[in-house]
Enzyme design. Structure first.
Site, PDB file in Angstrom:
ATOM      1  N   ILE A   1     -38.412 -30.603 -16.806  1.00  0.00           N
ATOM      2  CA  ILE A   1     -37.044 -30.244 -17.173  1.00  0.00           C
ATOM      3  C   ILE A   1     -36.303 -30.051 -15.857  1.00  0.00           C
ATOM      4  O   ILE A   1     -36.782 -29.364 -14.950  1.00  0.00           O
ATOM      5  CB  ILE A   1     -37.011 -28.972 -18.050  1.00  0.00           C
ATOM      6  N   SER A   2     -35.146 -30.696 -15.714  1.00  0.00           N
ATOM      7  CA  SER A   2     -34.424 -30.681 -14.447  1.00  0.00           C
ATOM      8  C   SER A   2     -33.862 -29.297 -14.135  1.00  0.00           C
ATOM      9  O   SER A   2     -33.648 -28.472 -15.016  1.00  0.00           O
ATOM     10  CB  SER A   2     -33.279 -31.691 -14.478  1.00  0.00           C
ATOM     11  N   LYS A   3     -33.608 -29.084 -12.853  1.00  0.00           N
ATOM     12  CA  LYS A   3     -32.948 -27.852 -12.436  1.00  0.00           C
ATOM     13  C   LYS A   3     -31.586 -27.720 -13.122  1.00  0.00           C
ATOM     14  O   LYS A   3     -30.873 -28.710 -13.256  1.00  0.00           O
ATOM     15  CB  LYS A   3     -32.693 -27.869 -10.924  1.00  0.00           C
TER      16      LYS A   3
END
Length: 245
Positions: A82-84
Site C-alpha cells: 500500500i503506497s505512502k
C-alpha cells in the site's frame, strides 16, 4: 439511573477512541496524518480532505494497523504494498492540477492501474465521478472488494485483469493513475486517455536508475493529438507486470 448514564458515556467514549485497543477509527488520527502531510508540502485541500475521510487502517493487516497513519508503505501480501499517503496524495494532486480537471472541479472518469488493497481507489472515489480499477492478482482483487464494501465506498468499479491493457470498453478516461512502474508507459493507456486528460504514473528514470513520476497530458490542437510528458520527483513502486495470476 445517573450512574447508568455515566457508565454508558464512558463506554461510548471508549468505543470512539479505542476500538480493539488501537483508537484508529478516530477522525482525529487521520487529521493528524493530514496535518503532517500538509506541513511536508501537500497543498491541495481537496486531496487532504479525501485522505482525511478514508480509514487507511481498514486496508492493512491487523498486525500493521498501528502503522497505518504513518507516512510509509506497508506490505499487503503477494509482493505488493500500500503506497505512502504522501505519494497517493501527490499523484492525485498532480491529476487535479490538469486544466481539464480544474475546469470540471474533479477527476472525472478515472482509471486506476493496480487496485492493490483498494485504499487509493477509495481516496480517488472522493474526487472522481467514477473510478474503474484493475488488479491482476486475484487474491488482491478479492481483498479490495471486501475492504471497499466494508467502508461502503461508492462510484468504484473493480475489475480483475491485465492492467497493462487498461480497460477499453469504458474508455476514454479523464484521468489515469498507475500504482506500478515499468520502462515505459503502455500504449493502451495513452490510447484510452481522453483529450484534455492527464495520466500520472511511475516509470524508470531516464538514467536507468530508480523511478520517477511521469505526467502525460493529452492535448489536441487543430485536430492533432499530442502527448506532452513531464518528469516529476523520484519514487519507488513495485514493477509493472503483464498477465494475471
Amino acid at each position: 439511573m445517573p450512574q447508568r448514564h455515566l457508565q454508558q458515556a464512558a463506554a461510548d467514549a471508549a468505543r470512539l477512541t479505542t476500538p480493539s485497543g488501537l483508537g484508529l477509527d478516530s477522525a482525529g488520527v487521520r487529521q493528524r496524518m493530514v496535518q503532517r502531510l500538509r506541513l511536508d508540502g501537500l497543498r491541495d485541500e481537496r486531496v487532504l480532505a479525501a485522505l482525511a475521510q478514508v480509514p487507511r487502517h481498514e486496508f492493512v493487516d491487523t498486525a500493521l494497523a498501528t502503522q497505518a497513519y504513518e507516512d510509509t508503505s506497508l506490505p499487503i501480501g503477494h509482493g505488493q504494498t500500500i503506497s505512502k499517503p504522501s505519494v497517493v496524495g501527490r499523484m492525485i494532486e498532480l491529476m487535479l492540477a490538469a486544466p481539464g480537471a480544474q475546469q470540471r472541479g474533479h477527476l472525472g472518469k478515472t482509471l486506476e492501474i493496480g487496485t492493490g488493497c483498494g485504499y487509493q481507489a477509495a481516496v480517488l472515489a472522493q474526487l472522481a465521478r467514477q473510478v474503474v480499477s484493475i488488479e491482476r492478482l486475484r487474491p488482491l482483487h478479492d481483498k479490495a472488494r471486501v475492504n471497499l464494501a466494508a467502508i461502503k465506498a461508492l462510484h468504484i468499479r473493480l475489475l480483475y485483469g491485465d492492467g497493462m491493457l487498461g480497460h477499453a470498453p469504458a474508455a476514454p478516461y479523464d484521468s489515469i493513475i498507475a500504482a506500478a512502474g515499468g520502462d515505459d508507459l503502455p500504449a493502451a493507456w495513452l490510447a484510452q486517455l481522453a483529450p484534455g486528460g492527464r495520466l500520472v504514473a511511475p516509470m524508470t528514470a531516464p538514467s536507468g536508475r530508480g523511478q520517477v513520476l511521469v505526467v502525460v497530458d493529452h492535448l489536441v490542437e487543430a485536430g492533432v493529438s499530442q502527448f506532452i510528458r513531464s518528469l516529476q520527483e523520484s519514487v519507488l513502486f513495485v514493477p509493472l507486470k503483464s498477465g494475471v495470476l
